[in-house]
Design an enzyme around this catalytic site. Structure first.
Site, PDB file in Angstrom:
ATOM      1  N   LEU A  11       0.852  -1.198   0.000  1.00  0.00           N
ATOM      2  CA  LEU A  11       0.000   0.000   0.000  1.00  0.00           C
ATOM      3  C   LEU A  11       0.885   1.244   0.000  1.00  0.00           C
ATOM      4  CD1 LEU A  11      -2.666  -1.024   2.669  1.00  0.00           C
ATOM      5  CD2 LEU A  11      -2.545  -1.618   0.235  1.00  0.00           C
ATOM      6  N   ARG A  18       1.965  14.005   6.754  1.00  0.00           N
ATOM      7  CA  ARG A  18       2.722  14.299   7.968  1.00  0.00           C
ATOM      8  C   ARG A  18       4.222  14.478   7.704  1.00  0.00           C
ATOM      9  NH1 ARG A  18      -0.003   9.389  11.227  1.00  0.00           N
ATOM     10  NH2 ARG A  18      -0.456   8.766   9.081  1.00  0.00           N
ATOM     11  N   THR A  84      -7.018   2.627   3.520  1.00  0.00           N
ATOM     12  CA  THR A  84      -6.201   1.438   3.247  1.00  0.00           C
ATOM     13  C   THR A  84      -7.052   0.288   2.700  1.00  0.00           C
ATOM     14  OG1 THR A  84      -6.414   0.963   5.615  1.00  0.00           O
ATOM     15  CG2 THR A  84      -4.347   1.938   4.878  1.00  0.00           C
ATOM     16  N   ASP A 109       5.416   2.322   3.916  1.00  0.00           N
ATOM     17  CA  ASP A 109       6.125   3.184   4.864  1.00  0.00           C
ATOM     18  C   ASP A 109       6.649   2.414   6.078  1.00  0.00           C
ATOM     19  OD1 ASP A 109       3.736   2.686   6.167  1.00  0.00           O
ATOM     20  OD2 ASP A 109       3.317   4.777   6.667  1.00  0.00           O
ATOM     21  N   ASN A 234       5.854   8.024   9.411  1.00  0.00           N
ATOM     22  CA  ASN A 234       4.830   8.995   9.021  1.00  0.00           C
ATOM     23  C   ASN A 234       5.343  10.423   9.042  1.00  0.00           C
ATOM     24  OD1 ASN A 234       2.628   7.065   8.703  1.00  0.00           O
ATOM     25  ND2 ASN A 234       2.837   6.796  10.902  1.00  0.00           N
ATOM     26  N   ARG A 339      35.403  14.959  -8.281  1.00  0.00           N
ATOM     27  CA  ARG A 339      34.107  15.009  -8.959  1.00  0.00           C
ATOM     28  C   ARG A 339      34.015  13.879  -9.989  1.00  0.00           C
ATOM     29  NH1 ARG A 339      34.389  20.879 -10.925  1.00  0.00           N
ATOM     30  NH2 ARG A 339      32.482  20.270 -12.017  1.00  0.00           N
ATOM     31  N   TYR A 372      43.637  22.470  -9.513  1.00  0.00           N
ATOM     32  CA  TYR A 372      42.403  22.048 -10.181  1.00  0.00           C
ATOM     33  C   TYR A 372      42.792  21.295 -11.448  1.00  0.00           C
ATOM     34  CZ  TYR A 372      38.333  21.845 -13.081  1.00  0.00           C
ATOM     35  OH  TYR A 372      37.333  21.357 -13.877  1.00  0.00           O
TER      36      TYR A 372
END
Ligand code: UD1
Ligand code: MG
Length: 481
Positions: A11, A18, A84, A109, A234, A339, A372
């Site tokens: 689900l 929240r 639900t 969740d 939540n 990087r 660099y």
């Protein structure tokens, strides 16, 4: 092994208000994997023949995550009716119409629920031939959860949501984890009957349990052994709590595999990171994404590696690196920024205050200080002097710099790309290299030094500098203070 009589419905259609987030709740990551990804992985480990994710809120974004983490899963769309129970109905409709096995329902969740716990629930469900078996938990603070209501004989009667509960019901410490196994037939029969006459005006899946109990069907609630596994997320307080718990499990797994983790509390390791034996992870370090660290390497302190590969016995100190390959025995940092596209060869060095991007630095080559290096290829055993800059950008486009093997550049050289420096060449200190340098040549671009005698005395008379110069001139040569 797939269990043809098993389906899992996840689900994940709720808005997750929240969380107060632009990101859908189930896409918030813990240990580098979105919550719904953890749940889908658990479904896969359980070996379910059918996995359905029920979506609505931010449907396309969540569906993309479902496709990434469980390509075999089917997406079912929930309509506007909330709850639900309505979500489970949409999930059930996505299963083959003749499916009559067991349906595990989990929430997107609840990321720490593991296949072991679910497997035990399924075993109990099948052994008792129940119509529904729910995973409950006895918790210290049940606030917010649905409570398990039992009769005087301890039989499960129904589940009541926090918002609908009486004070006496709110005092119950046994909560509904939101994880269930249902006989498919029981769901088919009762889901269409759910009403929305409750505080939230929603069709509650939990009411199926009450309907089954009222009909005299066999139902059971099995308390989970480790209640923290079924804690739902939540809000962001719960998000950080579950993330810390998962991290502790991951750290422990690596420790038991022979990795020294000096300070588990400040070491964050994503789920899919691999670390070899005898590697050492120093405090305040984060190993993220698909990072791999080979045996004996030393990482940290204060280091972040995202999608990096670190070779055997390499040392990476106080560095921030993304999509970088660091060769065996190479040394990085302290204070280095690697990087994407950085490839440092075996025994090479990227030292202090050095930034690299799309830079291939060959075996044994070193960029030790204040530099660099971007869009650059450096051969083997080359030493780039302190303060080197590859000027790769002319305001319009990026250009490459190619530096050969056994090159030594003087301090503060600027390589103005596109430019090529041949094998064995050298550059003088402060050189601005605008033209290609042939192999073995010395490139100089600075005018010869000229000393203007007496300049300070003439132009800065009366200053400390002038006095110091005069004192020095008075001293016989070779003497010192
Ligand atoms: C739910 C349970 C509660 C239980 C708790 C455990 C119900 C009515 N309540 O409450 O008893 O203690 O989980 O964590 O089931 N969802 C949909 N469609 C919807 C609404 C929700 O798919 O219309 C999904 C959500 O995305 C979420 C899950 O269902 O993944 C649970 O919803 P949530 O709103 O978090 O329910 P809780 O209030 O936590
Ligand atoms: Mg919830």
């Amino acid at each position: 092994m797939t269990d043809s009589r098993l389906a899992v419905i996840v689900l994940a259609a709720g808005a997750g208000t929240r969380m107060r987030s632009r990101t859908p709740k189930v896409l918030h990551p813990i240990a580098g994997v979105p919550m719904i990804g953890h749940v889908l992985q658990t479904a896969r480990e359980l070996g379910a023949a059918h996995v359905v994710a029920v979506l609505r809120h931010e449907r396309d974004a969540v569906a993309a995550a479902v496709a990434e983490w469980a390509p075999e899963a089917v997406v079912a769309d929930q309509d506007e009716m909330p709850g639900t129970g309505r979500a489970a109905e949409a999930g059930l409709a996505a299963l083959p119409s003749d499916f009559d096995g067991d349906v595990v329902v989990v929430s997107g969740d609840v990321p720490l629920l593991d296949a072991g716990t679910l497997g035990e629930l399924l075993t109990v469900h099948r052994a008792t031939a129940a119509a529904a078996t729910l995973l409950s938990a006895v918790v210290e603070d049940p606030t917010g959860y649905g409570r398990v209501v039992r009769d005087a004989d301890g039989r499960l009667v129904r589940i009541v949501e926090q918002k609908d509960a009486t004070d006496a019901e709110r005092a119950v410490a046994e909560i509904n984890s939101g994880t269930y196994v249902f006989a498919a037939a029981a769901l088919r029969e009762h889901l269409p009957r759910l009403a929305a006459d409750n505080a939230q005006g929603e069709r509650y899946l939990t009411d199926v349990v009450g309907l089954l109990a009222a009909a005299g069907s066999a139902i059971a609630a099995v308390p989970v052994a480790e209640p923290w596994r079924v804690e739902g997320v939540n809000d962001r307080v719960q998000l950080s709590r579950q993330a810390a718990r998962l991290n502790a499990l991951i750290v422990r797994r690596h420790q038991l595999n022979g990795v020294t983790i000096v300070d588990p509390a400040t070491t964050w390791i994503d789920q899919n990171v691999a670390i070899g034996e005898d590697a050492v992870i120093w405090p305040n370090s984060r190993l993220a994404g698909a990072t791999t660290v080979d045996r004996g390497a030393s990482i940290g302190p204060d280091t972040t590696l995202v999608d990096c590969e670190v070779g055997e016995d390499a040392v990476v100190k106080r560095a921030d690196a993304t999509l970088a390959l660091i060769g065996p025995r190479a040394s990085v940092g302290p204070f280095a920024y690697l990087r994407p596209g950085t490839e440092l060869g075996a025994d090479g060095k990227i030292g202090t205050y050095v930034e690299t991007k799309n830079a291939k630095i060959g075996v044994g080559s070193k960029v030790p200080h204040l530099s660099y290096v971007g869009d650059t290829t450096i051969g083997e055993h080359t030493n780039i002097g302190a303060g080197a800059i590859t000027a790769n950008y002319d305001d319009v486009a990026k250009h490459p710099t190619t530096i050969g093997s056994h090159v030594h550049s003087g301090s503060h050289t600027v390589f103005v790309a596109p430019v090529t420096v041949g094998d064995g060449a050298k550059t003088g200190a402060g050189a601005v290299v605008r033209k290609d340098v042939p192999p073995g040549a010395l490139a100089m671009s600075i005018a010869p030094q000229r000393n203007i005698e007496g300049w300070v005395e003439k132009n800065r008379a009366g200053t400390d500098s002038a006095r110091a110069a005069a004192d020095a001139a008075d001293r016989p040569a070779g003497t010192d203070d």
